[in-house]
Design an enzyme around this catalytic site. Structure first.
Site, PDB file in Angstrom:
ATOM      1  N   MET A  32       6.340  -0.928 -28.944  1.00 50.33           N
ATOM      2  CA  MET A  32       6.920  -1.929 -29.848  1.00 50.33           C
ATOM      3  C   MET A  32       7.855  -2.845 -29.052  1.00 50.33           C
ATOM      4  O   MET A  32       8.691  -2.363 -28.287  1.00 50.33           O
ATOM      5  CB  MET A  32       7.716  -1.236 -30.946  1.00 50.33           C
ATOM      6  CG  MET A  32       6.882  -0.238 -31.748  1.00 50.33           C
ATOM      7  SD  MET A  32       7.924   0.627 -32.950  1.00 50.33           S
ATOM      8  CE  MET A  32       6.743   1.787 -33.627  1.00 50.33           C
ATOM      9  N   SER A  81       1.399  11.393 -32.950  1.00 44.09           N
ATOM     10  CA  SER A  81       2.129  10.208 -32.482  1.00 44.09           C
ATOM     11  C   SER A  81       3.416  10.633 -31.786  1.00 44.09           C
ATOM     12  O   SER A  81       4.324  11.185 -32.411  1.00 44.09           O
ATOM     13  CB  SER A  81       2.463   9.296 -33.671  1.00 44.09           C
ATOM     14  OG  SER A  81       3.251   8.216 -33.236  1.00 44.09           O
ATOM     15  N   ASP A  85       3.042   4.574 -29.379  1.00 47.68           N
ATOM     16  CA  ASP A  85       3.360   3.302 -30.052  1.00 47.68           C
ATOM     17  C   ASP A  85       4.278   2.433 -29.214  1.00 47.68           C
ATOM     18  O   ASP A  85       5.441   2.787 -28.997  1.00 47.68           O
ATOM     19  CB  ASP A  85       4.058   3.593 -31.393  1.00 47.68           C
ATOM     20  CG  ASP A  85       3.118   4.242 -32.373  1.00 47.68           C
ATOM     21  OD1 ASP A  85       3.430   5.345 -32.863  1.00 47.68           O
ATOM     22  OD2 ASP A  85       2.063   3.638 -32.634  1.00 47.68           O
ATOM     23  N   HIS A  97      -1.097   9.709 -29.374  1.00 42.93           N
ATOM     24  CA  HIS A  97      -0.952   8.303 -29.769  1.00 42.93           C
ATOM     25  C   HIS A  97       0.420   7.812 -29.315  1.00 42.93           C
ATOM     26  O   HIS A  97       1.440   8.477 -29.561  1.00 42.93           O
ATOM     27  CB  HIS A  97      -1.069   8.207 -31.292  1.00 42.93           C
ATOM     28  CG  HIS A  97      -1.031   6.829 -31.867  1.00 42.93           C
ATOM     29  ND1 HIS A  97      -2.128   5.997 -31.892  1.00 42.93           N
ATOM     30  CD2 HIS A  97      -0.009   6.154 -32.446  1.00 42.93           C
ATOM     31  CE1 HIS A  97      -1.774   4.858 -32.489  1.00 42.93           C
ATOM     32  NE2 HIS A  97      -0.510   4.927 -32.838  1.00 42.93           N
ATOM     33  N   MET A 137      -3.820   0.117 -40.329  1.00 43.66           N
ATOM     34  CA  MET A 137      -2.446   0.599 -40.506  1.00 43.66           C
ATOM     35  C   MET A 137      -2.246   0.962 -41.968  1.00 43.66           C
ATOM     36  O   MET A 137      -2.537   0.153 -42.870  1.00 43.66           O
ATOM     37  CB  MET A 137      -1.451  -0.488 -40.101  1.00 43.66           C
ATOM     38  CG  MET A 137      -1.346  -0.733 -38.598  1.00 43.66           C
ATOM     39  SD  MET A 137      -0.908   0.736 -37.671  1.00 43.66           S
ATOM     40  CE  MET A 137       0.728   1.060 -38.311  1.00 43.66           C
ATOM     41  N   HIS A 185      -1.116   2.112 -28.670  1.00 45.50           N
ATOM     42  CA  HIS A 185      -1.123   1.151 -29.791  1.00 45.50           C
ATOM     43  C   HIS A 185      -0.101   0.074 -29.480  1.00 45.50           C
ATOM     44  O   HIS A 185       1.114   0.316 -29.566  1.00 45.50           O
ATOM     45  CB  HIS A 185      -0.772   1.924 -31.075  1.00 45.50           C
ATOM     46  CG  HIS A 185      -0.649   1.087 -32.293  1.00 45.50           C
ATOM     47  ND1 HIS A 185      -0.092   1.593 -33.454  1.00 45.50           N
ATOM     48  CD2 HIS A 185      -1.000  -0.194 -32.567  1.00 45.50           C
ATOM     49  CE1 HIS A 185      -0.107   0.643 -34.386  1.00 45.50           C
ATOM     50  NE2 HIS A 185      -0.650  -0.450 -33.874  1.00 45.50           N
ATOM     51  N   ASP A 215      -3.260   5.210 -39.556  1.00 43.09           N
ATOM     52  CA  ASP A 215      -2.015   5.405 -38.807  1.00 43.09           C
ATOM     53  C   ASP A 215      -0.821   5.052 -39.684  1.00 43.09           C
ATOM     54  O   ASP A 215      -0.624   3.906 -40.051  1.00 43.09           O
ATOM     55  CB  ASP A 215      -2.055   4.483 -37.572  1.00 43.09           C
ATOM     56  CG  ASP A 215      -0.834   4.607 -36.706  1.00 43.09           C
ATOM     57  OD1 ASP A 215      -0.681   3.764 -35.796  1.00 43.09           O
ATOM     58  OD2 ASP A 215      -0.021   5.521 -36.933  1.00 43.09           O
ATOM     59  N   MET A 229       1.967  -2.746 -30.406  1.00 46.14           N
ATOM     60  CA  MET A 229       2.541  -3.548 -31.485  1.00 46.14           C
ATOM     61  C   MET A 229       3.461  -4.581 -30.836  1.00 46.14           C
ATOM     62  O   MET A 229       4.696  -4.506 -30.906  1.00 46.14           O
ATOM     63  CB  MET A 229       3.335  -2.664 -32.461  1.00 46.14           C
ATOM     64  CG  MET A 229       2.440  -1.821 -33.344  1.00 46.14           C
ATOM     65  SD  MET A 229       3.332  -0.490 -34.151  1.00 46.14           S
ATOM     66  CE  MET A 229       3.237   0.724 -32.847  1.00 46.14           C
TER      67      MET A 229
END
Ligand code: DX5
Ligand code: ZN
Length: 218
Positions: A40, A11, A38, A36, A139, A69, A177, A71
């Protein structure tokens, strides 16, 4: 059913952003199968990370697939901005969108699609979409931050996903994750996970290649 090959996806949230391209190359040299990323938005989760331009910049150095991913509250509105650089785009079932429509649109854009569940969301919330996904993300921490401890109470959900996958004859990946290291990866694998996101445990390791091997279990 041919089981999925094991994938380790470091990540990027846990890397040194000041040396981003070096960190991408270090992760790939250490054996990363994917990277990966993330995303957000400060609404769906109580944090803001990075956006499409950052992902495009990572893609300039990466040679492995990027696992994005989202979010974010409106993945239906924003996912197209990640299509250029992402191989997989994962959206949350809890976000404010028509889940089925978003998943279909991601595939129509030529990318694989994933569906993510927060720890508090029961597996049943994903059941209506299991024939539309390439990946289910369970998650194992509350989304929003790296470096949190693994939540073992999410393991029955991993197991339920594996049982449903077998019963339905599907072969979507089961990704875990959050707080993934050698021990929690082994636990998750025993329950059916085949795809492992690891941030702190690999980017923070003195020997990243050894850490990646331990997460993969080889
Ligand atoms: C948390 C993110 C995770 C996180 C993993 O909201 O979805 O991908 O970066 O980081 P570690 O492995 O440090 O828990
Ligand atoms: Zn993530």
């Amino acid at each position: 059913m041919v089981p999925n090959s094991l994938v380790v996806a470091p990540s990027i949230l846990a890397c040194d952003f000041g040396r981003l391209h070096e960190e991408v190359r270090r992760a790939e040299a250490a054996g990363a199968d994917w990277l990966h990323l993330d995303i957000m938005d400060g609404h769906f989760v109580d944090n803001i990370s990075f956006g499409p331009a950052f992902v495009d910049f990572v893609a300039r150095a990466a040679t492995v697939p990027l696992d994005v991913h989202l979010m974010i509250e409106r993945p239906d509105h924003y996912f197209p901005r990640f299509v250029k650089s992402a191989a997989n785009i994962t959206v949350h079932v809890e976000a404010q969108h028509d889940v089925s429509k978003t998943l279909a649109a991601i595939r129509a854009a030529g990318r694989t699609c994933g569906l993510a569940l927060r720890p508090a969301t029961p597996f049943e919330a994903a059941v209506p979409f299991l024939d539309q996904i390439d990946l289910l993300l369970v998650m194992t921490v509350v989304p929003g931050f790296g470096g949190q401890p693994f939540m073992p109470e999410t393991l029955p959900k991993v197991q339920a996903a594996q049982e449903a996958r077998t019963r339905l004859g599907r072969n979507f990946r089961i990704e875990v994750d959050g707080g993934i290291n050698d021990q929690t990866a082994a636990l998750s694998r025993e329950h059916g996970a085949d795809t492992f996101v690891a941030g702190t445990s690999v980017f923070g390791a003195p020997d990243m290649a050894a850490a990646v091997r331990k997460v993969r279990g080889t």
